[in-house]
Motif scaffolding. Structure first.
Motif, PDB file in Angstrom:
ATOM      1  N   LYS A  71       8.267  -0.213  11.105  1.00  0.00           N
ATOM      2  CA  LYS A  71       8.260   0.871  12.272  1.00  0.00           C
ATOM      3  C   LYS A  71       8.460   2.602  10.995  1.00  0.00           C
ATOM      4  N   GLY A  72      10.220   2.055  10.002  1.00  0.00           N
ATOM      5  CA  GLY A  72      10.570   3.178  10.109  1.00  0.00           C
ATOM      6  C   GLY A  72       9.181   3.374   8.135  1.00  0.00           C
ATOM      7  N   ASN A  73       9.018   1.848   7.696  1.00  0.00           N
ATOM      8  CA  ASN A  73       7.742   2.545   7.069  1.00  0.00           C
ATOM      9  C   ASN A  73       6.507   3.962   7.183  1.00  0.00           C
ATOM     10  N   ILE A  74       5.846   3.068   8.425  1.00  0.00           N
ATOM     11  CA  ILE A  74       4.850   3.731   9.177  1.00  0.00           C
ATOM     12  C   ILE A  74       5.555   5.691   9.266  1.00  0.00           C
ATOM     13  N   GLY A  75       6.674   5.240   8.776  1.00  0.00           N
ATOM     14  CA  GLY A  75       6.977   7.387   9.118  1.00  0.00           C
ATOM     15  C   GLY A  75       7.263   7.648   7.879  1.00  0.00           C
ATOM     16  N   ASP A  76       7.837   6.854   6.660  1.00  0.00           N
ATOM     17  CA  ASP A  76       7.749   6.751   5.677  1.00  0.00           C
ATOM     18  C   ASP A  76       6.185   7.663   4.881  1.00  0.00           C
ATOM     19  N   ALA A  77       5.144   6.794   5.822  1.00  0.00           N
ATOM     20  CA  ALA A  77       3.906   6.792   5.088  1.00  0.00           C
ATOM     21  C   ALA A  77       3.331   8.505   5.593  1.00  0.00           C
ATOM     22  N   PHE A  78       3.210   8.954   6.995  1.00  0.00           N
ATOM     23  CA  PHE A  78       3.255  10.299   8.091  1.00  0.00           C
ATOM     24  C   PHE A  78       3.734  11.085   7.062  1.00  0.00           C
ATOM     25  N   VAL A  79       4.873  10.709   6.415  1.00  0.00           N
ATOM     26  CA  VAL A  79       6.155  12.312   5.583  1.00  0.00           C
ATOM     27  C   VAL A  79       5.409  12.056   4.746  1.00  0.00           C
ATOM     28  N   GLN A  80       4.328  11.336   3.815  1.00  0.00           N
ATOM     29  CA  GLN A  80       3.534  11.617   2.776  1.00  0.00           C
ATOM     30  C   GLN A  80       2.487  12.044   2.886  1.00  0.00           C
ATOM     31  N   LEU A  81       1.855  12.001   4.438  1.00  0.00           N
ATOM     32  CA  LEU A  81       0.953  12.414   4.656  1.00  0.00           C
ATOM     33  C   LEU A  81       1.098  13.867   5.022  1.00  0.00           C
ATOM     34  N   ASN A  82       2.097  14.271   5.426  1.00  0.00           N
ATOM     35  CA  ASN A  82       2.191  15.299   6.420  1.00  0.00           C
ATOM     36  C   ASN A  82       2.358  16.057   7.554  1.00  0.00           C
ATOM     37  N   GLN A  83       2.374  14.397   7.934  1.00  0.00           N
ATOM     38  CA  GLN A  83       2.207  14.799   9.554  1.00  0.00           C
ATOM     39  C   GLN A  83       3.457  14.339  10.044  1.00  0.00           C
ATOM     40  N   LYS A  84       4.279  15.127  10.041  1.00  0.00           N
ATOM     41  CA  LYS A  84       5.735  15.258  10.535  1.00  0.00           C
ATOM     42  C   LYS A  84       6.696  14.946  12.139  1.00  0.00           C
ATOM     43  N   GLU A  85       5.117  15.436  12.722  1.00  0.00           N
ATOM     44  CA  GLU A  85       5.667  14.913  13.714  1.00  0.00           C
ATOM     45  C   GLU A  85       5.273  13.303  14.106  1.00  0.00           C
ATOM     46  N   ASP A  86       4.621  13.066  13.362  1.00  0.00           N
ATOM     47  CA  ASP A  86       4.040  11.185  14.134  1.00  0.00           C
ATOM     48  C   ASP A  86       5.109  11.147  13.303  1.00  0.00           C
ATOM     49  N   ALA A  87       6.158  10.932  11.564  1.00  0.00           N
ATOM     50  CA  ALA A  87       6.483  10.565  11.145  1.00  0.00           C
ATOM     51  C   ALA A  87       8.287  10.421  11.715  1.00  0.00           C
ATOM     52  N   LEU A  88       8.240  11.664  12.595  1.00  0.00           N
ATOM     53  CA  LEU A  88       9.519  12.088  13.336  1.00  0.00           C
ATOM     54  C   LEU A  88       9.888  10.873  14.749  1.00  0.00           C
ATOM     55  N   TYR A 140       0.806  -1.207   0.465  1.00  0.00           N
ATOM     56  CA  TYR A 140      -0.271  -0.201  -0.727  1.00  0.00           C
ATOM     57  C   TYR A 140       0.948   1.541   0.517  1.00  0.00           C
ATOM     58  N   LEU A 141       1.480   1.200   0.940  1.00  0.00           N
ATOM     59  CA  LEU A 141       2.873   2.055   0.300  1.00  0.00           C
ATOM     60  C   LEU A 141       3.331   2.477  -0.826  1.00  0.00           C
ATOM     61  N   ARG A 142       3.715   1.532  -1.377  1.00  0.00           N
ATOM     62  CA  ARG A 142       4.427   1.903  -2.272  1.00  0.00           C
ATOM     63  C   ARG A 142       3.623   2.308  -3.619  1.00  0.00           C
ATOM     64  N   LEU A 143       1.809   1.665  -3.456  1.00  0.00           N
ATOM     65  CA  LEU A 143       0.699   2.039  -4.166  1.00  0.00           C
ATOM     66  C   LEU A 143       0.068   3.646  -3.781  1.00  0.00           C
ATOM     67  N   LYS A 144       1.077   4.723  -2.284  1.00  0.00           N
ATOM     68  CA  LYS A 144       1.074   6.165  -2.257  1.00  0.00           C
ATOM     69  C   LYS A 144      -0.346   5.597  -1.907  1.00  0.00           C
ATOM     70  N   ASP A 145      -1.589   4.574  -0.805  1.00  0.00           N
ATOM     71  CA  ASP A 145      -2.071   4.531   0.121  1.00  0.00           C
ATOM     72  C   ASP A 145      -2.147   4.619   1.661  1.00  0.00           C
ATOM     73  N   TYR A 146      -1.819   5.689   1.564  1.00  0.00           N
ATOM     74  CA  TYR A 146      -0.882   6.216   2.846  1.00  0.00           C
ATOM     75  C   TYR A 146      -2.193   5.736   3.979  1.00  0.00           C
ATOM     76  N   LYS A 147      -2.733   5.781   3.896  1.00  0.00           N
ATOM     77  CA  LYS A 147      -3.309   5.266   5.251  1.00  0.00           C
ATOM     78  C   LYS A 147      -3.584   4.108   5.084  1.00  0.00           C
ATOM     79  N   ASN A 148      -4.045   3.128   4.765  1.00  0.00           N
ATOM     80  CA  ASN A 148      -4.474   1.815   4.440  1.00  0.00           C
ATOM     81  C   ASN A 148      -2.837   1.085   4.942  1.00  0.00           C
ATOM     82  N   ALA A 149      -1.328   1.899   4.189  1.00  0.00           N
ATOM     83  CA  ALA A 149      -0.430   1.252   5.042  1.00  0.00           C
ATOM     84  C   ALA A 149      -0.045   0.988   6.689  1.00  0.00           C
ATOM     85  N   ILE A 150      -0.506   2.348   6.686  1.00  0.00           N
ATOM     86  CA  ILE A 150      -0.194   2.370   8.459  1.00  0.00           C
ATOM     87  C   ILE A 150      -1.217   2.098   8.815  1.00  0.00           C
TER      88      ILE A 150
END
Length: 257
Positions: free
Chosen positions: A171-188, A143-153
Motif C-alpha cells: 500500500k505504501g509503495n502505491i502511495g509513493d507512485a502517486f506522489v511521483q505522479l503528483n496525485q497527492k490526495e491519492d498518495a495520502l 516498476y516503481l524503481r524503474l519509475k514506471d509508476y502506472k504499471n507499479a500501481i
C-alpha cells in the motif's frame, strides 16, 4: 412427605377427575397424531422427490470432492512448479535491491533471463497461485524503481496479503507512485491505509511520517500534527521519531495560522 391444601381447597369429584384424564389422553393423542401426519408428509415428500434429492446430494458431494481433488492434485503441484520457475526472477530482484546495476536487474526480474521466467511470466502462467500473487508485489515494486509508476500501481493493486510487513509495504509503495505522479490526495489515502493496516515499529511510523509530509503539503496541518504526535507517543524508538519534534512544531505553526 406431607402435603398441604390451600384454604378453601375442595377435593375433585370422581366425575371431574375422569373428565380431566380424558382431556389429557385426548391432547396426547392429538400430539402423536400431528407427529405421525408430519412424518407421513415428510416420507411422501422424500418418496416423490427422492430422484431430485439424490441428484442434489450427488452434486454437493461432487463439488466437495472436486474441490479437495483440485487442491491436492492440481493447485499444490502448480504452486510448487510456480515457485521453482520464480526462483531466478526473485534472485534478480534481490540482486537489484543490493547491487549496482539496478535498472538492468529489475528488468531481468520483470522479464526473465537465462531462459528463466520473469515475474510477468509467473503472473501470466500461474494465475491464481500464491506465487503469482507474490510476483505481483515484486513486479509492482520493480516498476516503481524503474519509475514506471502506472504499471507499479496496477501490479501492486493486484497483490493481497495478510503479512505483517508486505501488506503495508504494498500500500505504501502505491502511495509513493502517486506522489511521483503528483496525485497527492491519492498518495495520502494510501499512506494512511498503510499506516493503519498493521501496528509495528517499522512500517507504521514510516507511513505515518509520509502521510504527515503529504498532509502538510496539502495544507492539512491538523491531520499532519495527529500523525507526528502519534509517532512521538507510540514509536519513540523509531527512526522517524528522531526529528519528529521539528515536524510537530512546523505543523503546529501552520495549524494556528
Amino acid at each position: 412427605m406431607a402435603t398441604y391444601n390451600k384454604r378453601g381447597y375442595k377435593p375433585k369429584t370422581k366425575v371431574e377427575k375422569q373428565v380431566e384424564e380424558e382431556v389429557i389422553e385426548s391432547t396426547t393423542a392429538e400430539v402423536f397424531n400431528t407427529l405421525d401426519e408430519t412424518a407421513s408428509k415428510t416420507e411422501d415428500f422424500v418418496a416423490k422427490n427422492q430422484k431430485y434429492i439424490f441428484i442434489i446430494i450427488g452434486v454437493v458431494a461432487a463439488v466437495v470432492l472436486g474441490s479437495l481433488a483440485y487442491k491436492e492434485y492440481v493447485a499444490k503441484p502448480k504452486q510448487m512448479e510456480a515457485m521453482n520457475d520464480m526462483f531466478q526472477a526473485q534472485k534478480y530482484f534481490d540482486q537489484a535491491v543490493t547491487g549496482v546495476e539496478k535498472d538492468s536487474l529489475y528488468n531481468l526480474a520483470l522479464n526473465g533471463g537465462e531462459g528463466k521466467f520473469g515475474m510477468l511470466d509467473i503472473i501470466s502462467e500461474y494465475s491464481g497461485t500464491d506465487s503469482a500473487n507474490l510476483a505481483s508485489y515484486y513486479a509492482g515494486t520493480a516498476y516503481l524503481r524503474l519509475k514506471d509508476y502506472k504499471n507499479a500501481i496496477e501490479h501492486l493493486s493486484n497483490f493481497s496479503s495478510e503479512d505483517e510487513i508486505l501488506a503495508p509495504l504494498a500500500k505504501g509503495n502505491i502511495g509513493d507512485a502517486f506522489v511521483q505522479l503528483n496525485q497527492k490526495e491519492d498518495a495520502l489515502s494510501y499512506y494512511e491505509e498503510a499506516a493503519n493496516m498493521r501496528n509495528n515499529e517499522y512500517t507504521t511510523p514510516m507511513y505515518l511520517s509520509k502521510a504527515g509530509a503529504v498532509a502538510l503539503d496539502l495544507g492539512k496541518a491538523d491531520k499532519a500534527l495527529t500523525y507526528y504526535k502519534r509517532i512521538k507517543d507510540e514509536f519513540a524508538n523509531s527512526t522517524e521519531a528522531a526529528n519528529v519534534d521539528v515536524f510537530i512544531g512546523k505543523a503546529q505553526v501552520l495549524a494556528n495560522k
